[in-house]
Write a protein that holds these residues in place. Structure first.
Motif, PDB file in Angstrom:
ATOM      1  N   GLY A 281       0.754  -1.357   0.038  1.00  0.00           N
ATOM      2  CA  GLY A 281       0.130  -0.013   0.007  1.00  0.00           C
ATOM      3  C   GLY A 281       0.942   1.255  -0.033  1.00  0.00           C
ATOM      4  N   LYS A 282       1.671   1.042  -0.706  1.00  0.00           N
ATOM      5  CA  LYS A 282       2.821   2.397  -0.776  1.00  0.00           C
ATOM      6  C   LYS A 282       2.070   3.740  -1.269  1.00  0.00           C
ATOM      7  CE  LYS A 282       6.568  -0.463  -1.341  1.00  0.00           C
ATOM      8  NZ  LYS A 282       7.857  -1.487  -2.287  1.00  0.00           N
ATOM      9  N   ILE A 283       1.136   3.464  -2.237  1.00  0.00           N
ATOM     10  CA  ILE A 283       0.235   4.611  -2.628  1.00  0.00           C
ATOM     11  C   ILE A 283      -1.172   4.338  -2.268  1.00  0.00           C
ATOM     12  CG2 ILE A 283      -0.345   6.088  -4.627  1.00  0.00           C
ATOM     13  CD1 ILE A 283       2.264   5.313  -6.157  1.00  0.00           C
ATOM     14  N   PRO A 284      -1.926   5.367  -1.961  1.00  0.00           N
ATOM     15  CA  PRO A 284      -3.171   5.303  -1.518  1.00  0.00           C
ATOM     16  C   PRO A 284      -3.962   5.180  -2.763  1.00  0.00           C
ATOM     17  CG  PRO A 284      -2.493   7.262  -1.057  1.00  0.00           C
ATOM     18  CD  PRO A 284      -1.319   6.470  -1.518  1.00  0.00           C
TER      19      PRO A 284
ATOM     20  N   THR B  58      -0.194   4.461   7.556  1.00  0.00           N
ATOM     21  CA  THR B  58       0.972   5.299   7.872  1.00  0.00           C
ATOM     22  C   THR B  58       1.492   5.456   6.690  1.00  0.00           C
ATOM     23  OG1 THR B  58       1.455   4.552  10.275  1.00  0.00           O
ATOM     24  CG2 THR B  58       3.270   5.163   8.997  1.00  0.00           C
ATOM     25  N   GLN B  59       1.650   4.338   5.820  1.00  0.00           N
ATOM     26  CA  GLN B  59       2.048   4.520   4.424  1.00  0.00           C
ATOM     27  C   GLN B  59       1.414   5.524   3.447  1.00  0.00           C
ATOM     28  OE1 GLN B  59       5.289   2.563   3.811  1.00  0.00           O
ATOM     29  NE2 GLN B  59       4.223   0.802   2.801  1.00  0.00           N
ATOM     30  N   GLU B  60       0.288   5.737   3.573  1.00  0.00           N
ATOM     31  CA  GLU B  60      -0.555   6.152   2.806  1.00  0.00           C
ATOM     32  C   GLU B  60      -0.537   7.759   3.240  1.00  0.00           C
ATOM     33  OE1 GLU B  60      -4.532   3.282   2.624  1.00  0.00           O
ATOM     34  OE2 GLU B  60      -4.569   4.818   3.833  1.00  0.00           O
ATOM     35  N   GLN B  61      -0.250   7.974   4.596  1.00  0.00           N
ATOM     36  CA  GLN B  61      -0.053   9.642   4.834  1.00  0.00           C
ATOM     37  C   GLN B  61       1.356   9.815   4.375  1.00  0.00           C
ATOM     38  OE1 GLN B  61      -1.427  10.345   8.757  1.00  0.00           O
ATOM     39  NE2 GLN B  61      -3.704  10.097   8.234  1.00  0.00           N
TER      40      GLN B  61
ATOM     41  N   ALA C  40     -15.597   7.354  -9.410  1.00  0.00           N
ATOM     42  CA  ALA C  40     -14.518   8.155  -9.432  1.00  0.00           C
ATOM     43  C   ALA C  40     -13.304   7.573  -8.525  1.00  0.00           C
ATOM     44  CB  ALA C  40     -14.797   9.771  -8.854  1.00  0.00           C
ATOM     45  N   PHE C  41     -12.130   7.953  -8.588  1.00  0.00           N
ATOM     46  CA  PHE C  41     -10.912   7.384  -7.821  1.00  0.00           C
ATOM     47  C   PHE C  41      -9.764   8.423  -8.009  1.00  0.00           C
ATOM     48  CE2 PHE C  41      -9.846   5.775 -12.069  1.00  0.00           C
ATOM     49  CZ  PHE C  41      -8.689   5.754 -12.005  1.00  0.00           C
ATOM     50  N   SER C  42      -8.847   8.495  -6.930  1.00  0.00           N
ATOM     51  CA  SER C  42      -7.748   9.264  -6.795  1.00  0.00           C
ATOM     52  C   SER C  42      -6.679   8.932  -5.850  1.00  0.00           C
ATOM     53  CB  SER C  42      -8.265  10.769  -6.543  1.00  0.00           C
ATOM     54  OG  SER C  42      -7.077  11.568  -6.299  1.00  0.00           O
ATOM     55  N   THR C  43      -5.475   9.054  -5.980  1.00  0.00           N
ATOM     56  CA  THR C  43      -4.498   9.018  -4.992  1.00  0.00           C
ATOM     57  C   THR C  43      -4.622   9.895  -3.819  1.00  0.00           C
ATOM     58  OG1 THR C  43      -2.940  10.304  -5.893  1.00  0.00           O
ATOM     59  CG2 THR C  43      -2.914   7.895  -6.608  1.00  0.00           C
ATOM     60  N   SER C  44      -5.449  11.115  -4.022  1.00  0.00           N
ATOM     61  CA  SER C  44      -5.718  12.159  -3.097  1.00  0.00           C
ATOM     62  C   SER C  44      -6.986  12.095  -2.728  1.00  0.00           C
ATOM     63  CB  SER C  44      -5.380  13.597  -3.710  1.00  0.00           C
ATOM     64  OG  SER C  44      -5.796  14.639  -2.753  1.00  0.00           O
ATOM     65  N   LEU C  45      -7.175  12.029  -1.222  1.00  0.00           N
ATOM     66  CA  LEU C  45      -8.583  12.193  -0.850  1.00  0.00           C
ATOM     67  C   LEU C  45      -9.162  13.578  -0.803  1.00  0.00           C
ATOM     68  CD1 LEU C  45     -10.965  10.731   0.650  1.00  0.00           C
ATOM     69  CD2 LEU C  45      -9.885  10.997   2.939  1.00  0.00           C
ATOM     70  N   THR C  46      -8.289  14.543  -0.605  1.00  0.00           N
ATOM     71  CA  THR C  46      -8.615  15.820  -0.782  1.00  0.00           C
ATOM     72  C   THR C  46      -9.256  16.216  -2.076  1.00  0.00           C
ATOM     73  OG1 THR C  46      -6.430  16.619  -0.873  1.00  0.00           O
ATOM     74  CG2 THR C  46      -7.466  16.535   1.403  1.00  0.00           C
ATOM     75  N   ARG C  47      -8.525  15.786  -3.298  1.00  0.00           N
ATOM     76  CA  ARG C  47      -8.725  16.211  -4.357  1.00  0.00           C
ATOM     77  C   ARG C  47     -10.169  15.285  -4.688  1.00  0.00           C
ATOM     78  NH1 ARG C  47      -5.138  18.623  -7.991  1.00  0.00           N
ATOM     79  NH2 ARG C  47      -3.727  19.657  -6.632  1.00  0.00           N
TER      80      ARG C  47
END
Length: 591
Positions: A56-59, A445-448, A71-78
């Motif tokens: 899970g190195k990239i969320p 932790t990896q995601e953040q 919809a999907f994204s590596t950024s939750l805020t986006r």
């Protein structure tokens, strides 16, 4: 895939693009590839798929509204900022009690939930398939430690060295200026030293966070490694902007801080690396779990009533007894006295782990006394002390939750047990290891870390989180890991010629139960007092009186640090939750 321009090209590559192989072969190959995330559309089934690598190195966040959109994204805020997503945003009320209770399914086995009901995260090592109506997920990575079972002990060490160097090389490829965390422990020192081994002529910056606590002071070892590899050593002093760092982290994550302590020093380290032009900042994250130390043998031999092996292993541990600091005259004792103390400590741990009636304790005594020559008075003395300490510790933690009593924790929908889903056909004895390596806390932790990497432009990477490296260490027998009692003997042997012996052969390690955690928690609290007084939302969930009890426990110098770990976490997470709720309010999202 539409990833944003602040995400460097080395995070998301086109290596998942179809090759000359068939479509199905390309999908299957993802299991053993270095691809971090992948996405594709299958025209034949009109379905869309997402893949995320094992650690899970990239969320990879997503939202699916049937017959409407996906919809999907590596950024939750986006993702939550999208116009189509906002009408469907709602806070998952079941996550909040779990977040400030540090227990339950969400904490121990659920790695897919977010703080929003309709937004989930693709599970690492899984394949997510979506059509207009449904979303389904299944494991797509198969762990196969058996492929290493034919190796001899020497070959295990050689292969471990090869794979570790290969993982460090892959994590640092195409980077001009290298950075590495250097705590002074075995893991971070090995990563930093492997960097120098691989790049004898490149500039390497190492970052050490000095401790003000004697129990946690590792500076001596960090400096020895830095001098040996000729790195430019940087000392990161404690940060004094805890609340501001927490607010920034929340704005970047779109969720409360995952950690148990203030993220300020971590931010300061990344900012320092950024100012020096570092492309990458490697760390020793996950090393303890992935590599293993063989200590499971001691517990297993006791439970299996193999008392001969139990004593043999304990005698090996005498030279590396981790609690020597409690015995100032340790070096003056003869071997028999040292062994007796080691045996007492081991039995005390086993008594502490045994709960039940006096009759059960008496039964346990009858089982061990003929083999371990332990007196009845000592046995019950230790058992009683264990019971009293356990009671005191439970009182100190105050049930481990500070949620308001009028709130009933809703378990919500039961998500897949993530660590268990990865076991596949592996024997049940591997499950405890999987629970440790793939704990949801580790994944988040990896995601953040990835989010912070994007913000600071420095790729934060953990070479130990590597599939082949993990499989190999699953295959290596615990007796080889235990070695002469030092633990992690297989990894120490593989680091010969790379890591200096001062660190490679050290048998002790700084404890995390020190004044450092207390200082970080109380510093954050002092900075946040006015903020908490002005905040109302957080007290809708947290019992303010219970929170203040935790503050008093943290401030009580008579309570040992080891009994206050949960206290630090509850204080930090209450403040983190408050920051997030206020952030939601400022964005116009309803909590």
């Amino acid at each position: 895939m539409g990833y944003q321009d602040e995400v460097k090209a080395d995070f998301v590559t086109n290596s998942a693009a179809p090759s000359a192989n068939s479509y199905n072969d390309n999908i299957r190959s993802l299991s053993d590839s270095q691809v971090a995330i992948a996405a594709w559309f299958d025209e034949s089934t009109k379905s869309f798929s997402l893949f995320r690598e094992l650690f899970g190195k990239i969320p990879l966040f997503y939202i699916h509204i049937p017959d409407t959109f996906f919809a999907f994204s590596t950024s939750l805020t986006r993702l939550i900022a999208l116009k189509d997503v906002q009408p469907h945003l709602a806070v998952d009320q079941s996550r909040i009690p779990a977040y400030i209770s540090l227990n339950g399914h969400d904490y121990t086995s659920n790695a897919s939930s977010t703080f929003f009901t309709k937004i989930k995260c693709v599970l690492p090592g899984h394949l997510l398939t979506v059509n207009s109506q449904n979303v389904s997920t299944r494991p797509h990575v198969q762990l196969n430690p058996g492929k290493w079972a034919h190796l001899t002990s020497t070959e295990y060490n050689e292969e471990l060295a090869r794979l570790f160097k290969g993982s460090v090389s892959y994590a640092s490829k195409d980077c001009s200026i290298l950075g590495s965390h250097l705590s002074g422990g075995l893991d971070s020192s090995s990563v930093s030293s492997a960097l120098r081994y691989l790049y004898p002529d490149k500039a390497i910056h190492t970052f050490h966070i000095p401790s003000t606590s004697k129990e946690a002071d590792e500076r001596e070892y960090a400096e020895a490694v830095a001098n040996h590899i000729s790195s430019k050593q940087h000392f990161i002093d404690p940060a004094n902007d805890n609340l501001a760092s927490l607010q920034l982290a929340t704005e970047l994550y779109g969720q409360p801080e995952n950690g148990f302590l203030s993220p300020a020093t971590n931010h300061k380290t990344l900012k320092t690396a950024q100012s020096l032009g570092c492309d990458v900042l490697l760390n020793g994250f996950g090393g303890d779990s992935v590599i293993g130390d063989g200590s499971e043998l001691v517990i297993q031999s006791f439970h299996q009533k193999d008392y001969e092996l139990f004593q043999e292993l304990l005698k090996k541990r005498v030279n590396y007894f981790s609690r020597q600091r409690l015995h100032p005259s340790w070096d003056e004792y003869d071997f028999d006295k040292k062994y007796h103390l080691v045996l007492q400590n081991a039995l005390y741990r086993r008594f502490s782990a045994s709960s039940g009636s006096v009759s059960k304790l008496l039964q346990l005594y009858r089982e061990v006394s003929p083999h371990l020559n332990i007196s009845l008075s000592y046995f019950f003395g230790r058992a009683l002390k264990s019971l009293l300490l356990r009671t005191a510790d439970m009182n100190t933690k105050r049930p481990g939750s500070i949620i308001r009593s009028d709130l009933r924790a809703d378990p919500g929908s039961v998500e897949p047990n993530f660590p268990q889903s990865l076991r596949g056909d592996l024997p049940a004895n591997f499950q405890e290891l999987l629970n440790d390596v793939f704990h949801p806390q580790v994944i988040r932790t990896q995601e953040q870390d990835f989010v912070l990497s994007c913000h600071y432009g420095v790729s934060n990477r953990a070479p130990f989180m590597d599939k082949e490296l993990f499989e190999l260490n699953m295959a290596i027998p615990n007796i080889l890991k235990f070695g002469d009692g030092i633990g992690r003997a297989h990894f120490r042997e593989s680091m010969k010629g790379i890591l200096i012996d001062k660190v490679r052969t050290r048998g002790n390690k700084a404890t995390v139960s020190s004044s450092e955690g207390e200082k970080m928690a109380l510093d954050l609290y002092r900075e946040s007092q006015d903020y908490l007084d002005d905040s109302q939302e957080v007290w809708m969930y947290v019992d303010r009186a219970k929170f203040q009890e935790q503050v008093k426990i943290a401030q009580n110098s008579k309570i040992p640090f080891a009994q206050k770990t949960t206290t630090y976490a509850l204080i930090t997470r209450t403040i983190s939750l408050s920051v997030w709720l206020n952030w939601l309010k400022s964005k116009g999202y309803n909590s």
